[in-house]
Design a protein around this motif. Structure first.
Motif, short mmCIF file in Angstrom:
data_model
loop_
_atom_site.label_atom_id
_atom_site.label_comp_id
_atom_site.label_asym_id
_atom_site.label_seq_id
_atom_site.Cartn_x
_atom_site.Cartn_y
_atom_site.Cartn_z
N LEU A 5 48.69 43.50 42.08
CA LEU A 5 47.38 42.94 42.36
C LEU A 5 46.37 44.08 42.40
N SER A 7 42.64 45.01 42.94
CA SER A 7 41.38 44.46 43.44
C SER A 7 40.19 45.38 43.18
N VAL A 38 42.21 41.05 40.24
CA VAL A 38 41.71 40.08 41.22
C VAL A 38 40.23 39.77 41.00
N ASN A 39 39.44 40.76 40.61
CA ASN A 39 38.01 40.53 40.44
C ASN A 39 37.68 39.64 39.25
N VAL A 68 47.95 32.52 41.05
CA VAL A 68 48.47 33.74 41.68
C VAL A 68 49.45 33.38 42.79
N THR A 82 43.83 48.54 46.29
CA THR A 82 42.52 48.18 46.81
C THR A 82 41.65 49.40 46.98
N LEU A 93 39.88 40.06 47.18
CA LEU A 93 41.29 40.16 47.58
C LEU A 93 41.52 39.37 48.87
N LEU A 96 41.68 35.76 48.06
CA LEU A 96 42.97 35.44 47.45
C LEU A 96 44.05 35.27 48.51
#
Length: 190
Positions: A5, A7, A38-39, A68, A82, A93, A96
């Motif tokens: 993931l 972000s 994620v963005n 996801v 991140t 994030l 999510l």
């Protein structure tokens, strides 16, 4: 499958570069890697209706949050990248994670029972980068805070966080300075 993931909104930033190194190491070791930016996801925020509890899917119209969530259910390991925003993770994030609470833990409303993790023992790693120079990146208001923030939902879900990487200010991604052993530890964590 290892779920990555990312972000970071920056396609060539430090966080993304670190995750790409880890993903390449994982693929070289024979792992299947699923990458999620994620963005770029289209996710409606949680509306707090609690209709997903105790054991149901989110009732919001199907979007990338559901997709996801399915990847989270299937993954054998997780690596979360991140950037550090005010000692925290970026909003997308967090949205999510909030949308996937029923995927991360089981909880019966209005009981005295503790939530039960759904990913107990699955390996995970967290990577963060900030504009704070060393040793300031270790402050709770900087990179350490971002690591802490991501640890909360991962620990609630039962993930076994085996590695964290906290990278201080780096002007050039070619000079990240991460050793291959740190990447290998993060990959083995997943």
């Amino acid at each position: 499958m290892i779920l990555m993931l990312n972000s970071s909104p920056r396609k060539t930033g430090v966080t993304t570069t670190l995750l790409k190194i880890i993903a390449d190491e994982a693929r070289a070791a024979g792992a299947e890697v699923e990458w999620v930016d994620v963005n770029g996801l289209s996710i409606r925020p949680c509306i707090g209706c609690l209709k997903c509890r105790p054991d149901k899917k989110c009732i919001l119209p199907k979007d990338d949050g559901h997709r996801v969530g399915e990847l989270l259910e299937r993954c054998a390991g997780l690596v979360v990248g991140t950037p550090t925003y005010w000692g925290n993770m970026p909003g997308p994030l967090k949205i999510l994670f909030e949308r996937n609470v029923p995927v991360l833990e089981y909880y019966e409303l209005y009981t005295w029972r503790f939530p039960q993790p759904r990913h107990k023992g699955k390996p995970a790693a967290i990577v963060t980068a900030s504009l704070s120079p060393f040793p300031f990146n270790l402050l709770p208001s900087q990179g350490t805070g971002a690591l802490r923030a991501v640890k909360v939902p991962l620990k609630a879900a039962g993930f076994n966080i085996r590695a964290t990487i906290n990278v201080p200010m780096t002007r050039d991604t070619a000079q990240i300075g991460i050793s291959s052993s740190a990447c290998a530890r993060a990959v083995r964590a997943s």
